[in-house]
Structure formats: structure tokens, C-alpha cells
Design a protein around this motif. Structure first.
Motif, PDB file in Angstrom:
ATOM      1  N   ARG A 178      17.194 -56.015 -58.981  1.00  0.00           N
ATOM      2  CA  ARG A 178      16.771 -57.045 -58.020  1.00  0.00           C
ATOM      3  C   ARG A 178      15.347 -56.808 -57.553  1.00  0.00           C
ATOM      4  O   ARG A 178      14.575 -57.751 -57.358  1.00  0.00           O
ATOM      5  N   LEU A 179      14.985 -55.547 -57.362  1.00  0.00           N
ATOM      6  CA  LEU A 179      13.620 -55.242 -56.932  1.00  0.00           C
ATOM      7  C   LEU A 179      12.613 -55.610 -58.017  1.00  0.00           C
ATOM      8  O   LEU A 179      11.528 -56.125 -57.712  1.00  0.00           O
ATOM      9  N   VAL A 180      12.964 -55.363 -59.263  1.00  0.00           N
ATOM     10  CA  VAL A 180      12.080 -55.751 -60.370  1.00  0.00           C
ATOM     11  C   VAL A 180      11.898 -57.264 -60.388  1.00  0.00           C
ATOM     12  O   VAL A 180      10.781 -57.776 -60.556  1.00  0.00           O
ATOM     13  N   ASP A 181      12.982 -58.004 -60.200  1.00  0.00           N
ATOM     14  CA  ASP A 181      12.897 -59.466 -60.177  1.00  0.00           C
ATOM     15  C   ASP A 181      12.015 -59.941 -59.034  1.00  0.00           C
ATOM     16  O   ASP A 181      11.200 -60.875 -59.201  1.00  0.00           O
ATOM     17  N   THR A 182      12.154 -59.331 -57.868  1.00  0.00           N
ATOM     18  CA  THR A 182      11.344 -59.738 -56.716  1.00  0.00           C
ATOM     19  C   THR A 182       9.878 -59.402 -56.939  1.00  0.00           C
ATOM     20  O   THR A 182       8.993 -60.176 -56.569  1.00  0.00           O
ATOM     21  N   LEU A 183       9.608 -58.258 -57.550  1.00  0.00           N
ATOM     22  CA  LEU A 183       8.218 -57.911 -57.871  1.00  0.00           C
ATOM     23  C   LEU A 183       7.599 -58.942 -58.806  1.00  0.00           C
ATOM     24  O   LEU A 183       6.395 -59.218 -58.728  1.00  0.00           O
ATOM     25  N   GLY A 184       8.412 -59.527 -59.663  1.00  0.00           N
ATOM     26  CA  GLY A 184       7.907 -60.564 -60.556  1.00  0.00           C
ATOM     27  C   GLY A 184       7.437 -61.795 -59.813  1.00  0.00           C
ATOM     28  O   GLY A 184       6.615 -62.566 -60.331  1.00  0.00           O
ATOM     29  N   GLU A 185       7.938 -61.988 -58.591  1.00  0.00           N
ATOM     30  CA  GLU A 185       7.527 -63.127 -57.769  1.00  0.00           C
ATOM     31  C   GLU A 185       6.367 -62.786 -56.846  1.00  0.00           C
ATOM     32  O   GLU A 185       5.917 -63.641 -56.083  1.00  0.00           O
ATOM     33  N   LEU A 186       5.880 -61.542 -56.902  1.00  0.00           N
ATOM     34  CA  LEU A 186       4.817 -61.090 -55.994  1.00  0.00           C
ATOM     35  C   LEU A 186       3.658 -60.501 -56.793  1.00  0.00           C
ATOM     36  O   LEU A 186       3.371 -59.304 -56.720  1.00  0.00           O
ATOM     37  N   PRO A 187       2.953 -61.327 -57.560  1.00  0.00           N
ATOM     38  CA  PRO A 187       1.895 -60.796 -58.433  1.00  0.00           C
ATOM     39  C   PRO A 187       0.730 -60.176 -57.681  1.00  0.00           C
ATOM     40  O   PRO A 187      -0.002 -59.369 -58.256  1.00  0.00           O
ATOM     41  N   ARG A 188       0.544 -60.521 -56.406  1.00  0.00           N
ATOM     42  CA  ARG A 188      -0.600 -59.992 -55.655  1.00  0.00           C
ATOM     43  C   ARG A 188      -0.210 -58.901 -54.666  1.00  0.00           C
ATOM     44  O   ARG A 188      -1.012 -58.516 -53.822  1.00  0.00           O
ATOM     45  N   LEU A 189       0.993 -58.396 -54.758  1.00  0.00           N
ATOM     46  CA  LEU A 189       1.438 -57.359 -53.834  1.00  0.00           C
ATOM     47  C   LEU A 189       0.618 -56.090 -54.036  1.00  0.00           C
ATOM     48  O   LEU A 189       0.438 -55.632 -55.170  1.00  0.00           O
ATOM     49  N   PRO A 190       0.083 -55.487 -52.956  1.00  0.00           N
ATOM     50  CA  PRO A 190      -0.656 -54.227 -53.100  1.00  0.00           C
ATOM     51  C   PRO A 190       0.198 -53.150 -53.772  1.00  0.00           C
ATOM     52  O   PRO A 190       1.405 -53.067 -53.526  1.00  0.00           O
ATOM     53  N   GLN A 191      -0.418 -52.347 -54.616  1.00  0.00           N
ATOM     54  CA  GLN A 191       0.244 -51.243 -55.319  1.00  0.00           C
ATOM     55  C   GLN A 191       1.403 -51.730 -56.196  1.00  0.00           C
ATOM     56  O   GLN A 191       2.372 -51.015 -56.426  1.00  0.00           O
ATOM     57  N   ARG A 192       1.297 -52.962 -56.680  1.00  0.00           N
ATOM     58  CA  ARG A 192       2.413 -53.543 -57.434  1.00  0.00           C
ATOM     59  C   ARG A 192       2.767 -52.707 -58.657  1.00  0.00           C
ATOM     60  O   ARG A 192       3.952 -52.466 -58.938  1.00  0.00           O
ATOM     61  N   ALA A 193       1.770 -52.237 -59.404  1.00  0.00           N
ATOM     62  CA  ALA A 193       2.044 -51.451 -60.609  1.00  0.00           C
ATOM     63  C   ALA A 193       2.755 -50.150 -60.262  1.00  0.00           C
ATOM     64  O   ALA A 193       3.703 -49.739 -60.947  1.00  0.00           O
ATOM     65  N   LEU A 194       2.303 -49.504 -59.191  1.00  0.00           N
ATOM     66  CA  LEU A 194       2.947 -48.263 -58.761  1.00  0.00           C
ATOM     67  C   LEU A 194       4.387 -48.522 -58.333  1.00  0.00           C
ATOM     68  O   LEU A 194       5.302 -47.782 -58.705  1.00  0.00           O
ATOM     69  N   LEU A 195       4.599 -49.580 -57.560  1.00  0.00           N
ATOM     70  CA  LEU A 195       5.950 -49.891 -57.094  1.00  0.00           C
ATOM     71  C   LEU A 195       6.875 -50.200 -58.264  1.00  0.00           C
ATOM     72  O   LEU A 195       8.051 -49.807 -58.262  1.00  0.00           O
TER      73      LEU A 195
END
Length: 346
Positions: A178-195
Motif C-alpha cells: 500500500r505504501l508503494v502504491d501511495t508513493l506512486g501518487e506522490l511524485p514530488r514527495l521529498p526523499q521519495r527515492a529513499l522512502l
């Protein structure tokens, strides 16, 4: 003396609303219940209601609870919803680790187009398409757990982000998928690659920063076989969780993240676990921060034990300066630490 006009306030409705909102009510809600200005003044004069924020009231004169402060913030900034750590707490998450920040602050999310000055002790984040991120039916309204969790983790150092995401998954409040799916909806989230990397590691079973370091810097970087994480075993001493288990080689790696001297009781518990492992024909390797922070050396030690116990693979250097050393007893390839860089004379 002129007669006072009868109140049209729905007292039963007010009582019901106070029960639903942990004793809080806003002025607009009072007006919807038929209250006049005189009714509000009368309730305040009798101390039946006490102002918490401008236009927001609580039904007692004591110190508001944490839940009441959350309701007061939501009502003061309505339409609004709890966000970040406030939403996590309201969802029942226990945050034992990664708890930086002021616990007295209430975090809210509101629509990006809003212009408002939040009251003291309230932090507001404005987002586009607020409705898609909020559970309106929750009491009080709050951001979706996955969204709030990732937003909170995005502002934290790596160690705290690992702890926060691990806690959310381990407590059964979300899943790595679920977290991976939500990250897919947040392309501009800070530290996205690390998260994203952290979430993938949490999905692999890591529960702490030390376990993640071992997974990434020792196991993966040096081509060791993939170990099983958090394996539940039934032993003579009871049920235990093994941090890392290499099943075919009957080898355990136990990771101790404590700094400094640990309590003697913990040492006895470790000894008992190791005895149980030997009885079950497992060898135990114990590593702490000092060992994991020398990943090449630790990888060599683990690879040596695994090969002696049947692993047919080959560890590999993590780079040109890797200090990997694997003693295969003459049966396989051996890596030794590279020579130190020569210093220029003069």
C-alpha cells in the motif's frame, strides 16, 4: 421589563454533538442548532462552554485532553483533517521510535486554496485535491494513514524514517504494498527515492535501521544469499524471532542495535537463544553497529561461515575499494583487502 424571547437552541442536538466530538463544538455548529448570540453568551457566562480557540468551545473549564485539542484544531480550521503525526496517533499507531518534533503541536491538512491563520499550537499543510487524501467519516476527520505516514517520514532523517515506516507496517496499520502504491501518487514527495527503497526493505522484513544496513550494505552489496527475516522459531526456551536466517546453511545472524553496555538480563537472554540454536544445529553470528559499519569485513565473515556450511555461491566485492576477505579453505575464490592508497612524498 421586556420579556426575553424563548431560545430555539436544540439542546438535545447540542448534547449529542458534544458526545460525538469529545466535548467540543464550534460557533457555526451552534448556529446550525438554532443558537442565537444571546444563547452563546449565556452558555459561556454559565461556564457550560469555555472558549478554546476563537469560535470553538469545550464543555468544561479544565485542561483539554490531547483528543480535545485535536478536535478544537479541526473545528477552528474547518474544513480540515488531522495530518502527519496527529493522524498517526489518532489511528492508534504507537510511535516508540522516530518521535522527533513537538508532541504538543496538532498537524492539520486543508485545501490548497484556503487562506487562514491557524491558532497557536496548530500546524497547517495545504494540499491540492484534499478530498482524495482524507477520511471524512472518521472522528475527528483525518488524512489517510498511508498518506500521513509517508508525509511524516519524508521530513525525517533516514534512521527515523526507517523506524516510522517499520512501526506502521509491523503494527498492522498498513502494508509495504500500500505504501508503494501511495508513493506512486506522490511524485514530488521529498526523499521519495529513499522512502521507496526503505519501503521495499520493510517488505523484505527489516524492522530497524541496523537491519536495513545489514540487508543493503552487507548482504545485497556482496552477493550473499537472501536470508529470511524475522523468522519465528519454537525452542526449549519459548518462541523467539530470529533477525536473519540462512536456512540451507543453518546459520543465524542476530543484530544488536543497542549502544554501549547492555543489561545483564539481555545478555543471558542472548546466551539462551544461542544455546537453543546450537541444539537445533544452527550457528549464530552476532553483529552490532561496530560490525555493520564495516560491511565488507562482516560480509567476509558471514560468507566464510556460509561456505563452510554448504553455500556454493561466491561473495563479490562491493566496489574497487572493497575490503572483502573470504576464507574458503582453498575450495573457492578468495578476496583480500586492497592495498592502502600510497601517500605522496613531501
Amino acid at each position: 421589563m421586556p420579556k426575553r424571547s424563548p431560545s430555539t437552541l436544540d439542546h438535545a442536538g447540542l448534547a449529542r454533538l458534544l458526545r460525538e466530538q469529545d466535548g467540543l463544538v464550534s460557533r457555526p455548529q451552534l448556529v446550525d442548532l438554532g443558537a442565537s448570540r444571546a444563547d452563546v453568551r449565556r452558555l459561556l457566562a454559565r461556564r457550560e462552554l469555555v472558549e478554546v480557540h476563537p469560535g470553538v468551545y469545550v464543555d468544561h473549564s479544565g485542561r483539554p485532553t490531547r483528543r480535545q485539542r485535536e478536535w478544537a484544531a479541526v473545528l477552528a480550521c474547518a474544513p480540515a483533517a488531522l495530518h502527519r503525526e496527529s493522524a498517526l496517533d489518532a489511528s492508534g499507531m504507537t510511535r516508540d521510535r522516530g518521535t522527533s518534533g513537538d508532541p504538543a503541536v496538532v498537524h492539520l491538512v486543508v485545501d490548497r486554496g484556503r487562506r487562514l491563520t491557524p491558532p497557536e499550537g496548530v500546524h497547517v499543510e495545504r494540499v491540492r485535491d484534499m478530498d482524495r487524501w482524507v477520511h471524512e467519516h472518521r472522528r475527528p476527520p483525518r488524512a489517510r494513514f498511508d498518506y500521513a505516514l509517508l508525509k511524516a517520514a519524508a521530513d525525517r532523517p533516514e534512521a527515523e524514517a526507517v523506524a516510522l515506516l517499520s512501526d506502521g507496517v509491523q503494527q498492522g496499520l498498513t502494508t509495504a504494498e500500500r505504501l508503494v502504491d501511495t508513493l506512486g501518487e506522490l511524485p514530488r514527495l521529498p526523499q521519495r527515492a529513499l522512502l521507496l527503497a526503505i519501503v521495499e526493505d520493510v517488505a523484505a522484513g527489516t524492522r530497524s535501521v541496523l537491519e536495513r544496513r545489514y540487508l543493503c550494505d552487507v548482504e545485497r552489496a556482496h552477493g550473499l544469499p537472501r536470508g529470511e527475516r524475522q523468522v519465528r522459531q519454537h525452542t526449549a526456551s519459548g518462541t523467539v524471532l530470529r533477525d536473519v536466517r540462512y536456512g540451507p546453511e543453518r546459520t543465524l545472524v542476530e543484530l544488536d542495535g543497542a549502544f554501549g553496555h547492555r543489561d545483564a538480563v539481555d545478555r543471558w537472554a542472548d546466551l539462551g537463544r544461542d544455546v537453543d540454536a546450537v541444539v537445533d544445529d544452527h550457528v549464530t553470528l552476532r553483529a552490532g553497529w561496530a560490525q555493520v559499519l564495516e560491511p565488507c569485513r562482516l560480509a567476509g565473515a558471514v560468507a566464510t561461515v556460509l561456505r563452510r556450511r554448504g553455500w556454493e555461491g561466491t561473495a563479490r566485492p562491493c566496489g574497487t575499494r572493497c575490503g572483502l576477505y573470504v576464507d574458503d579453505g582453498g575450495t573457492g575464490r578468495t578476496y583480500r583487502p586492497p592495498a592502502p592508497l600510497s601517500r605522496p612524498r613531501g
